[in-house]
Design a protein around this motif. Structure first.
Motif, short mmCIF file in Angstrom:
data_model
loop_
_atom_site.label_atom_id
_atom_site.label_comp_id
_atom_site.label_asym_id
_atom_site.label_seq_id
_atom_site.Cartn_x
_atom_site.Cartn_y
_atom_site.Cartn_z
N MET A 148 -36.54 63.47 -66.82
CA MET A 148 -36.03 63.15 -65.49
C MET A 148 -36.95 62.18 -64.75
SD MET A 148 -34.56 66.86 -64.25
CE MET A 148 -33.78 66.19 -62.80
N ARG A 149 -38.17 62.00 -65.25
CA ARG A 149 -39.11 61.07 -64.63
C ARG A 149 -39.49 59.91 -65.55
NH1 ARG A 149 -43.92 62.78 -63.81
NH2 ARG A 149 -44.31 61.26 -62.17
N PHE A 150 -39.28 60.09 -66.85
CA PHE A 150 -39.63 59.06 -67.82
C PHE A 150 -38.44 58.80 -68.74
CE2 PHE A 150 -43.50 61.30 -66.71
CZ PHE A 150 -44.40 60.27 -66.44
N SER A 151 -38.26 57.55 -69.07
CA SER A 151 -37.22 57.21 -70.04
C SER A 151 -37.56 57.77 -71.40
CB SER A 151 -37.06 55.69 -70.13
OG SER A 151 -36.14 55.33 -71.14
N GLU A 152 -38.83 57.65 -71.80
CA GLU A 152 -39.33 58.23 -73.05
C GLU A 152 -40.74 58.74 -72.82
OE1 GLU A 152 -39.17 55.30 -76.11
OE2 GLU A 152 -37.03 55.58 -76.52
N GLN A 153 -41.08 59.84 -73.47
CA GLN A 153 -42.43 60.38 -73.42
C GLN A 153 -42.99 60.48 -74.84
OE1 GLN A 153 -41.65 63.97 -70.78
NE2 GLN A 153 -43.66 63.36 -70.01
N GLY A 154 -44.25 60.05 -75.00
CA GLY A 154 -44.88 60.12 -76.30
C GLY A 154 -45.79 61.33 -76.42
N PHE A 155 -46.03 61.75 -77.65
CA PHE A 155 -46.93 62.88 -77.90
C PHE A 155 -47.58 62.69 -79.26
CE2 PHE A 155 -42.48 64.05 -78.64
CZ PHE A 155 -42.48 64.32 -80.00
N GLY A 156 -48.53 63.55 -79.57
CA GLY A 156 -49.27 63.45 -80.82
C GLY A 156 -48.40 63.74 -82.02
N LYS A 421 -41.61 60.89 -79.96
CA LYS A 421 -41.24 60.66 -78.57
C LYS A 421 -40.02 61.50 -78.22
CE LYS A 421 -38.80 56.47 -80.05
NZ LYS A 421 -38.69 55.01 -79.91
N SER A 422 -39.84 61.71 -76.93
CA SER A 422 -38.75 62.57 -76.48
C SER A 422 -38.02 61.93 -75.31
CB SER A 422 -39.31 63.94 -76.05
OG SER A 422 -40.08 63.80 -74.88
N ASN A 423 -36.83 62.43 -75.01
CA ASN A 423 -36.06 62.02 -73.85
C ASN A 423 -35.26 63.21 -73.36
OD1 ASN A 423 -33.43 62.00 -75.39
ND2 ASN A 423 -34.48 60.33 -76.46
N TRP A 424 -34.57 63.05 -72.24
CA TRP A 424 -33.89 64.19 -71.62
C TRP A 424 -32.74 64.71 -72.47
CZ3 TRP A 424 -28.74 64.11 -70.49
CH2 TRP A 424 -28.11 62.87 -70.39
N LEU A 425 -32.08 63.84 -73.25
CA LEU A 425 -30.96 64.29 -74.06
C LEU A 425 -31.41 65.23 -75.17
CD1 LEU A 425 -27.96 64.20 -74.63
CD2 LEU A 425 -28.33 62.15 -76.04
N GLU A 426 -32.57 64.94 -75.78
CA GLU A 426 -33.10 65.84 -76.79
C GLU A 426 -33.41 67.21 -76.18
OE1 GLU A 426 -35.28 62.82 -79.95
OE2 GLU A 426 -36.45 63.72 -78.33
N GLY A 427 -33.91 67.21 -74.96
CA GLY A 427 -34.16 68.47 -74.29
C GLY A 427 -32.88 69.24 -74.04
N MET A 428 -31.84 68.53 -73.61
CA MET A 428 -30.57 69.20 -73.38
C MET A 428 -29.98 69.76 -74.67
SD MET A 428 -27.14 67.73 -71.50
CE MET A 428 -27.96 67.75 -69.90
#
Length: 453
Positions: A148-156, A421-428
């Protein structure tokens, strides 16, 4: 006085051990910090109420279950709070071990109490439910809230893929006893008694191997490759803001009167830390000193007191389950797989989602996926080994539907995290999958396979 953070500070210290620690407060300030540590403490009032109802009205199973359910949630939060305060002072290595050991203490206590009462079905189902809750609900909420705040978020990516491999190993260990039984059922020399005995022996041997894998995982995480689990690394992709206007922010602004559109991909204020390095938050890496809110004696006292309260309250909770489910209004499978995990994971849910919004998704994954690994590779085999010592025949032969659901959930999470990386749709997607499981287990009566063993 504002409510105080805990896991975020402990995790920051673990990643940057060169920081100094502030002078410990006195006893009164420590007690005040405990009281104001979380809004969950409001629910502490249900502890004496649930105990009183349990002794005064022992046949009111539904009421006892609801009250003890609400009482354990703040206790789980306080247990995590005490653990994090102690972690700050013991150094990075012991801090990791302490968090790993006590991270799922509530689930472990509930399982041990259910085991002593020979509620083997509740033991197995609640542990599987904890893994599903962390992997689907918590991780899905983290991806969605951050999206909701980032188009994409990266992680390890390297650490997450390794964690996925560890989860896959644990799922294989759960599936093998069922495959063992199915493979022998069609044989002319099939004997149910000998097969159950062999499954029991196999489960105990596999449990020891899983504990060895978990010990190796701790050495890998805390000693040989601890840099992989830092919040910054070469394999972590840079988070991206929305191009132009953030649609989620605009939706919020549209609902406010006299609000003007904001072109920034993030709301203005202290939440801009993920995009603007000049902006800092409490407990961020730019601080040179870690503030402590409790002294060591108070932290140890809180840890002991909360553990005792959890043990007593959990016993009342487990005792009420059979009476609650006898009416048929709610199934034991739903209680064990869906409701009980909420008790131990409520505090972790809040923490993981909060830090994901601040673009600390690696930490969120450490809370969600790391907790699942603890349950799969430590709690489950430990409970099987403990049952062995107690003379109880607990195996790794789980309910068939639970085993299949666990396998498919791990597979789905692996697909979601494999790109780093992640986005809101993957969370949903993950949250909706969990809702599908909620509906499924609401109508699923479970099998009597565990009781027959």
């Amino acid at each position: 006085m504002k409510f105080l953070p805990n896991i975020r500070r402990a995790a920051t210290f673990m990643l940057t051990p060169e920081k100094t620690i502030s002078k410990p407060p006195n006893t009164w300030r420590s007690i005040r910090a405990i009281i104001l540590s979380s809004w969950f403490n409001v629910l502490l009032v249900f502890i004496p109420i649930s105990w009183a109802i349990n002794f005064a009205l022992p046949t009111q199973y539904t009421l006892i279950f609801v009250l003890t359910f609400l009482a354990i949630i703040p206790l789980a939060k306080l247990l995590a709070y005490a653990t994090d305060e102690l972690s700050i002072r013991v150094g990075q290595t012991l801090a990791g071990l302490l968090n790993a050991t006590l991270g799922n203490a509530v689930e472990l206590i509930v399982s041990i109490i259910a085991l002593t009462k020979c509620e083997l079905r509740i033991v197995q189902s609640s542990l599987v439910g904890s893994i599903l809750s962390n992997l689907l609900l918590v991780l899905g909420m983290c991806f969605f809230a951050g999206g909701m705040r980032f188009s994409e978020q990266g992680f390890g990516q390297s650490a997450v893929q390794l964690n996925s491999s560890l989860l896959t190993i644990s799922v294989i260990a759960v599936l093998l006893p069922g495959a063992f039984q199915m493979a022998l059922q069609g044989q002319p020399s099939y004997s149910e008694e000998s097969t159950d005995y062999n499954i029991l022996k196999t489960s105990r041997g596999v449990a020891i191997i899983l504990l060895f894998i978990y010990g190796s995982y701790l050495v890998f995480q805390l000693f040989s490759h601890k840099a992989l689990y830092h919040d910054s690394g070469e394999d972590i992709l840079q988070s991206k803001g929305y191009e132009g206007q953030n649609p989620w922010l605009q939706l919020r602004l549209y609902r406010r009167k006299n609000a003007t559109p904001v072109q920034s991909p993030l709301p203005m204020g202290d939440e801009e830390v993920a995009i603007n390095p000049a902006v800092t938050i409490e407990g961020s890496d730019t601080e040179s000193e870690i503030e402590t809110y409790m002294s060591v004696p108070v932290s140890l006292g809180l840890l002991v007191a909360v553990t005792v309260l959890v043990a007593v309250t959990a016993e009342f909770l487990v005792d009420s389950i059979n009476g609650l489910t006898e009416s048929g209004a709610i199934g034991k499978e739903f209680v064990a797989v869906i409701l009980l995990p909420i008790v131990g994971n409520a505090a972790e849910h809040v923490t993981a989602v909060t830090v994901s919004v601040k673009d600390k998704l690696t930490l969120s994954l450490g809370v969600a996926v790391g907790s699942s690994i603890q349950i799969a590779l430590f709690v489950i085999p430990f409970i099987v080994t403990l049952a062995w010592m107690m003379g109880k025949q607990l195996t790794l032969l789980f309910d068939p539907l639970e085993s299949i659901v666990l396998f498919l959930s791990v597979l789905t999470v692996n697909y979601c995290v494999q790109d780093g990386k992640s986005n809101w749709l993957e969370g949903m997607i993950l949250m909706c999958l969990y809702l599908i499981l909620v509906v499924t287990f609401w109508f699923y009566p479970g099998t009597s396979l565990i009781e027959t063993l």
